[in-house]
Design an enzyme around this catalytic site. Structure first.
Site: not given
Ligand code: ATP
Ligand code: MG
Length: 426
Positions: A16, A18, A121
């Site tokens: 996907d 983002d 992250d």
């Protein structure tokens, strides 16, 4: 941004896309009619395009309280601003909160792209693709990490894990999925901090478990979870059972089950959390059963009870929704019924709505040698016979010994052949 840019650099088709933006959630909602704002802990806009959902996140300011300089930050559409003071945990404001372990409970303080990147992250996940000029914005040397196939947390690893212990699971997940190594500094604190997973909401861990085990790299993910001592914080009773000789084969069963699942996903076949959780919990259920029943062959009621005890305890770690827990329980409850093959009544099993999944589970038990190959073959063959032949078969068949897997009477041994008549040796 994030995963999609990383995947494109790797030549993988992104799952996907983002989106990260300086538009506030309310502004995104005003622009896109098919938009829903979700999440309290981490506010996001979901923009729907037909079947697709594009996740749109507003740039956040850096998360760690000690990184906060007492600067005005715009936080919402009304132009409210708050001053964040450097604070010792726990820390609480309307838009951001930490608990005593440093875990982020809420993170809705908005900022600029230069601030946003520091709370991503891994550096490899911290890349932005600018749709205005098709350039990649790389503040954290993420491109070189992608090229070196390396996962490196941005910032101080221990702080980042304390902020969000799920990042330990994400490290494992990306390492498994992308075949990346985990950088030494990023890897080092994991064992010691694994217990922080105990404080993560069980519903979130359920979502993460599906990503770990049902995304096509489950076997590798499991091996890494074990290697870093994370698995026992997700499935403590299963991990404990795996360490006991009579149930150690349940780990083999799990590995075989995950390998099957990975192969199914690679072949575009459907997979279900019901089966996954059955394989994850079987060892724990058998142990529970064995410990509470002294008799040689426990009855179904005892199996039901053992299953419920394990499920109840498990829910406090990983919340398995009822729509999966109920059929999972049924699937496990059907296992002893495969041993009853004489008489027409035994055929009703074939009509059970959970037969297919229960049969696949039997095959897995046979694969690791705790169900007789002959038993698995019987149920394989009988499915394709016409009804008259089925009836003739079950009428000719003498009564079978009950299932003894994991009981005191038959400590499960690998590939141990029970002698005909099922006499158990002590
Ligand atoms: P996937 O291919 O699984 O979608 P992804 O990298 O896109 O991988 P997402 O969970 O979709 O991962 O998150 C999108 C991006 O948001 C990540 O690339 C990362 O930059 C950031 N992100 C997501 N979860 C966290 C987290 N817990 N802590 C910090 N950053 C995160
Ligand atoms: Mg993504």
């Amino acid at each position: 941004m994030g995963g999609a840019v990383r995947d494109l650099l790797l030549g993988i088709r992104p799952k996907d896309f983002d989106v990260a933006t300086n538009a506030l959630p309310d502004e995104v909602r005003r622009i896109f009619r098919n938009c829903r704002l979700i999440g309290r802990r981490f506010r996001l806009a979901h923009v729907h395009f037909g079947q697709e959902i594009i996740e749109v996140a507003t740039f956040r300011a850096a998360a760690a309280p000690e990184r906060e300089d007492a600067e005005d930050l715009e936080v919402d559409g009304e132009g409210t601003s708050v001053v964040d003071v450097p604070a010792a945990a726990p820390f609480e404001s309307e838009h951001r909160a930490f608990d005593t372990s440093g875990r982020i409970l809420r993170d809705n303080i908005y900022g600029t792209i230069e601030e946003d990147v520091w709370r991503r992250d891994f550096a490899a996940n911290g890349l932005y693709y600018n749709i205005d000029d098709f350039s990649i914005w790389d503040f954290v040397d993420g491109v070189s990490d992608v090229r070196a196939r390396r996962l490196k947390l941005i910032g101080d690893p221990e702080t980042r894990y304390r902020e969000d212990p799920v990042r330990m699971l994400r490290a494992v997940r990306f390492a498994a999925k992308l075949d990346f190594s985990i950088d030494a500094r990023t890897e080092r604190p994991i064992r010691e901090l694994a217990h922080l997973l105990d404080g993560v909401p069980p519903a979130r861990l359920f979502d993460e478990c599906l990503k770990l085990f049902l995304s096509g790299f489950g076997e590798r993910s499991f091996q890494l979870l074990q290697q870093y001592g994370l698995f026992e914080h997700l499935f403590p009773m299963s991990a404990a059972a795996f360490r006991l000789p009579p149930y150690a084969y349940a780990e083999e069963m799990l590995v075989a089950g995950l390998a099957n699942t990975d192969a199914r996903i690679a072949a575009d076949k459907p997979v279900t959390p019901t089966f996954l959780f059955a394989v994850l919990l079987w060892g724990a259920v058998l142990r529970e059963l064995n410990e509470q029943s002294a008799g040689p062959a426990p009855d179904l009621a005892q199996l039901v009870q053992a299953c419920d005890t394990v499920l109840r305890a498990q829910q406090s770690r990983v919340a398995i929704p009822r729509r999966f827990a109920v059929p999972m329980r049924e699937l496990l409850m059907l296992q002893p019924r495969f041993n009853r093959r004489s008489g027409v009544k035994s055929l009703s099993l074939l009509q059970h709505p959970r037969f297919r999944a229960a049969f696949d589970f039997l095959l897995l038990r046979a694969q690791v040698g705790v169900a007789e190959p002959e038993l698995a073959q019987w149920w394989t063959d009988i499915q394709v016979l016409p009804q008259e032949e089925r009836v003739a078969l079950v009428q000719a068949r003498p009564a079978d010994a009950p299932m003894q897997e994991g009981t005191a009477a038959a400590p499960a041994r690998r590939r141990r052949r029970r002698r005909r008549g099922g006499a158990a040796r002590s």
